[in-house]
Write a protein that holds these residues in place. Sequence first.
Motif, short mmCIF file in Angstrom:
data_model
loop_
_atom_site.label_atom_id
_atom_site.label_comp_id
_atom_site.label_asym_id
_atom_site.label_seq_id
_atom_site.Cartn_x
_atom_site.Cartn_y
_atom_site.Cartn_z
N ASP A 285 9.81 1.11 13.72
CA ASP A 285 10.04 1.51 12.33
C ASP A 285 9.27 0.59 11.37
O ASP A 285 8.65 1.07 10.41
CB ASP A 285 11.53 1.47 12.02
N GLU B 219 1.93 3.04 6.96
CA GLU B 219 2.03 3.90 5.78
C GLU B 219 1.64 3.15 4.51
O GLU B 219 0.90 3.66 3.67
CB GLU B 219 3.45 4.44 5.66
N ALA C 127 5.53 1.43 11.63
CA ALA C 127 5.23 2.70 10.94
C ALA C 127 5.21 2.49 9.43
O ALA C 127 4.35 3.04 8.73
CB ALA C 127 6.25 3.75 11.32
#
Length: 101
Positions: free
Chosen positions: A14, A21, A17
């Motif tokens: 998480d 982003e 990611a």
Amino acid sequence: MGAAVGTEDGDKLDILATLVEKYEDTRWPNADASDPIDVLNYAIDELGHSQAELAELLGSRSRASELLNRRRALTVEMIHTISEAWKIPASLLVKPIRSAA
């Protein structure tokens, strides 16, 4: 990639990611991702690349000019070359080019 939610590996995934982003949002904040030529113009105007550099990548000044003036479409080979050299995600270049107004 298949880490379960709530596990240490899931938390790490998480975080990674989220970092990816954030990087993409920082690197490509204003590029109109719906048009590859806008992406190329953004790379030239904001990321320090030049039309001369694009011409060198594509093999000719006229080819780069035709591309930026929307008179020539990107080929798969062009997309691959530009993506590798300028670190632009190929997915931003693999879209129909808006026609010249």
